[in-house]
Design a protein around this motif. Structure first.
Motif, short mmCIF file in Angstrom:
data_model
loop_
_atom_site.label_atom_id
_atom_site.label_comp_id
_atom_site.label_asym_id
_atom_site.label_seq_id
_atom_site.Cartn_x
_atom_site.Cartn_y
_atom_site.Cartn_z
N THR A 178 -4.53 5.86 -11.08
CA THR A 178 -4.09 4.84 -11.61
C THR A 178 -2.60 4.68 -10.34
N VAL A 179 -1.83 3.66 -10.58
CA VAL A 179 -1.11 3.66 -9.61
C VAL A 179 -0.15 1.63 -9.95
N ASP A 180 0.97 1.16 -9.96
CA ASP A 180 1.75 0.02 -10.35
C ASP A 180 2.69 0.33 -9.23
N GLY A 181 2.92 -1.22 -9.17
CA GLY A 181 3.49 -1.87 -8.31
C GLY A 181 4.92 -1.63 -8.13
N THR A 182 5.77 -0.87 -9.35
CA THR A 182 7.11 -1.41 -9.48
C THR A 182 7.31 0.34 -9.59
N ALA A 183 8.49 0.57 -9.39
CA ALA A 183 8.86 2.04 -8.61
C ALA A 183 8.69 2.57 -9.74
N SER A 184 9.56 2.01 -11.03
CA SER A 184 10.66 2.36 -12.35
C SER A 184 8.73 2.42 -13.59
N ASN A 185 7.43 2.78 -12.76
CA ASN A 185 6.57 2.42 -13.61
C ASN A 185 5.96 4.16 -12.89
N GLY A 186 6.23 4.30 -12.19
CA GLY A 186 5.73 5.86 -11.17
C GLY A 186 6.00 6.77 -12.66
N SER A 187 5.11 8.06 -11.96
CA SER A 187 5.27 9.52 -12.50
C SER A 187 5.65 10.18 -11.82
N THR A 188 6.10 9.72 -10.34
CA THR A 188 6.27 11.17 -9.18
C THR A 188 7.92 10.59 -8.71
N GLY A 189 8.26 9.11 -8.75
CA GLY A 189 9.31 9.56 -7.66
C GLY A 189 9.04 8.61 -6.04
N ASP A 190 7.37 9.08 -6.04
CA ASP A 190 6.62 8.45 -4.58
C ASP A 190 5.88 7.30 -4.53
N TYR A 191 5.22 7.23 -3.29
CA TYR A 191 4.09 6.30 -3.15
C TYR A 191 2.72 6.53 -2.35
N PHE A 192 1.91 5.95 -2.93
CA PHE A 192 0.55 6.27 -2.43
C PHE A 192 0.15 4.99 -1.28
N TRP A 193 -0.19 5.06 -0.26
CA TRP A 193 -0.59 4.36 0.55
C TRP A 193 -2.78 3.84 0.65
N SER A 194 -3.34 2.55 1.08
CA SER A 194 -4.33 2.79 0.60
C SER A 194 -4.75 1.38 0.80
N ASN A 195 -6.19 1.56 0.88
CA ASN A 195 -6.33 -0.45 1.60
C ASN A 195 -8.10 0.26 1.02
N THR A 196 -8.44 -1.31 1.84
CA THR A 196 -10.52 -1.86 1.49
C THR A 196 -11.16 -1.11 2.43
N SER A 197 -10.38 -0.58 3.44
CA SER A 197 -11.33 0.08 4.36
C SER A 197 -12.35 0.80 3.48
N THR A 198 -13.91 0.49 4.00
CA THR A 198 -14.56 1.88 3.49
C THR A 198 -15.30 2.92 4.61
N ASP A 199 -14.61 3.06 5.91
CA ASP A 199 -14.86 3.71 7.37
C ASP A 199 -13.72 5.33 6.86
N ASP A 200 -13.83 6.11 7.67
CA ASP A 200 -13.01 6.98 7.98
C ASP A 200 -11.48 6.70 7.71
N ARG A 201 -10.84 7.81 6.83
CA ARG A 201 -9.61 7.38 6.51
C ARG A 201 -8.84 8.58 5.66
N VAL A 202 -8.29 9.54 6.69
CA VAL A 202 -8.02 10.01 6.43
C VAL A 202 -6.15 10.33 5.87
N LEU A 203 -5.54 11.62 5.48
CA LEU A 203 -4.79 11.71 4.85
C LEU A 203 -3.53 11.99 5.46
N TYR A 204 -2.66 11.13 5.04
CA TYR A 204 -1.09 11.70 6.29
C TYR A 204 0.00 11.99 4.16
N HIS A 205 1.06 12.36 4.65
CA HIS A 205 1.67 13.52 3.64
C HIS A 205 3.34 13.08 3.53
N GLY A 206 3.87 12.89 3.33
CA GLY A 206 5.31 13.29 3.04
C GLY A 206 6.39 11.78 3.15
#
Length: 475
Positions: free
Chosen positions: A413-441
């Motif tokens: 689960t993710v939240d759009g508000t930083a103060s509701n997060g649990s890591t101090g970081d952000y996760f990016w995604s989208n609705t594409s259904t083909d291969d989407r690889v991972l990038y970090h940091g």
């Protein structure tokens, strides 16, 4: 002589006597308790508070200590371990690995030295018995979500809260085994095999909370971390991760060396090819780092620092600039842990072995490329069936299935508000259904969203940008 005359003289004598006999009081060992059983391979001895003798009118300060261990069946004429005079471990001392053996009874004692009054007498002996099988276990539980960085607590194998200092981790067989080495001219960091367990706490004060633990040895309920399962299911003694973000040798190879600018502006297959290119002339095992390699670092590092918000707990890293810097620049090096430099910031780092496709997560079956073909993102992958988020936000919880079965940290689960997060970081995604690889940091301009748990699963393997780099690894 009358009592009235004698009393003041007697009082003066007592005062003088108290000055003469003032000394550092003999301490006591309060942990482990006398008679304790089930003590681990690197016991932590804790002593009582420093004080001077009862009634003394002279004060003193704690200058140093000395700790000793022997077999309970022996005598102090035969000491197994002597810390020597230590100015750092005054009231707490971790017995180094290898001193005590399984299922043995030991005695320990300590003496304190004052800056003015010198050494105390030795404490009374404390006798303890070690475990029938050693395994040094430590974990982290997510006590609460939200609040911007969540709340976390270190725990032992019984899910009880524990406090561990730097010396404890430095003496733990796994953490002590993380060392920098030069392999094929590359600065790599070796991480030894360990065993892990992850789930929700079954009962007690943290019941229902997500946790992860590591052990240096195989014990019931623990599995070898998937990072140490190589091609064909063979267990690996260690993995190596690049000590620096990847740079380019100008010819054909990805490298991990100091003083270079990060390798950028190449697509995922090209980065793979440059990593594989190191495997010539009898050299084998080099590849781009994988999600398994990353998860090993995330698991070990979060347990050691006691949380997930690395910018707050370690350093900002190069996340508030307008361009990349050398892989060992001062601000890049703020984002470091145990010799691995630039874990977040400066440039995004491609991560192999995990992709989002058709709405679910796919991962390598083993921590080894399924194919030597750089553009092959199918061979060797298995469909986990675990839904992959198609929305971006600040991670709040992790997917329990991926964590428990593969040791991988992906947000549930993710939240759009930083103060509701649990890591101090952000996760990016989208609705594409083909291969989407991972990038970090994150990169040089990611600000507070960058970090050890910052990730993006929204780019195709064909994307190439000046802010995306890579990292070398080796099996």
């Amino acid at each position: 002589m009358s009592d009235a005359l004698i009393a003041p003289i007697y009082a003066d004598i007592l005062a003088i006597k108290s000055r003469v006999v003032a000394r550092v009081a003999a301490p006591s060992i309060v942990e482990p308790a006398d008679g304790a059983t089930g003590v681990g391979a690197t016991p932590v001895l804790r002593g009582s508070a420093f004080r001077v003798s009862e009634g003394a009118i002279i004060s003193d300060t704690h200058l140093s200590s000395r700790w000793q261990v022997r077999l309970a069946s022996g005598s102090w004429s035969t000491v197994l371990h002597d810390s020597g005079e230590t100015y750092a471990s005054l009231t707490e001392y971790a017995i180094p690995s290898g001193v005590v053996r399984e299922n043995e009874q030991y005695a320990a004692r300590v003496q304190y030295r004052g800056a003015n009054l010198g050494w105390s007498e030795w404490s009374d002996d404390v006798v303890f018995t070690t475990k029938s099988q050693f395994a040094s276990i430590i974990g982290l539980v997510q006590v609460a979500t939200g609040g911007g960085a969540g709340q976390y607590q270190r725990i032992d194998e019984n899910f009880s809260p524990v406090s561990r200092d730097a010396s404890w981790f430095n003496n733990h067989p796994v953490y002590a085994g993380i060392v920098a080495q030069v392999v094929d001219g590359q600065r790599m960091v070796k991480i030894p095999r360990f065993y892990y367990r992850a789930d929700t706490v079954p009962s007690g004060v943290y019941a229902g909370k997500t946790y992860w633990m590591i052990s240096d040895q195989p014990v019931a309920g623990f599995s070898v971390h998937p990072a140490f399962i190589g091609a064909g299911g063979a267990q690996l003694d260690q993995i190596w991760v690049g000590g620096y973000q990847a740079s380019y040798d100008g010819s054909s190879k990805m490298q991990s060396v100091a003083g270079a600018m990060p390798m950028v502006s190449m697509d995922f297959p090209t980065a793979r090819q440059r990593a594989y290119a190191r495997n010539v002339g009898g050299v084998t095992g080099f590849r781009e780092w994988s999600a398994y390699d990353l998860s090993v670092i995330q698991m070990l590092m979060s347990i050691e620092i006691g949380g997930l918000d690395v910018q707050a707990l370690i350093g900002q890293g190069r996340v508030s600039q307008s361009s990349a810097a050398a892989v060992d620049a001062a601000d890049v090096a703020q984002a470091s842990w145990r010799g691995i430099v630039g874990l977040w910031g400066n440039v995004w780092q491609m991560v192999d072995g995990l992709k989002r496709n058709g709405g679910t997560w796919w991962r390598w079956q083993y921590n080894a490329p399924g194919s030597a073909t750089p553009g092959d993102f199918t061979t060797g992958y298995i469909n986990t069936g675990v839904p992959a988020l198609s929305t971006s936000g600040y991670p709040v919880t992790f997917d329990a299935t991926m964590l428990a079965t593969a040791g991988l940290f992906v947000p549930a689960t993710v939240d759009g508000t930083a103060s509701n997060g649990s890591t101090g970081d952000y996760f990016w995604s989208n609705t594409s259904t083909d291969d989407r690889v991972l990038y970090h940091g994150g990169n040089w301009g990611s600000g507070a969203t960058a970090g050890l748990f910052c990730a993006g699963a929204d780019y195709a393997p064909s994307d190439a940008n000046s802010y995306i780099g890579a990292r070398l690894a080796k099996a």
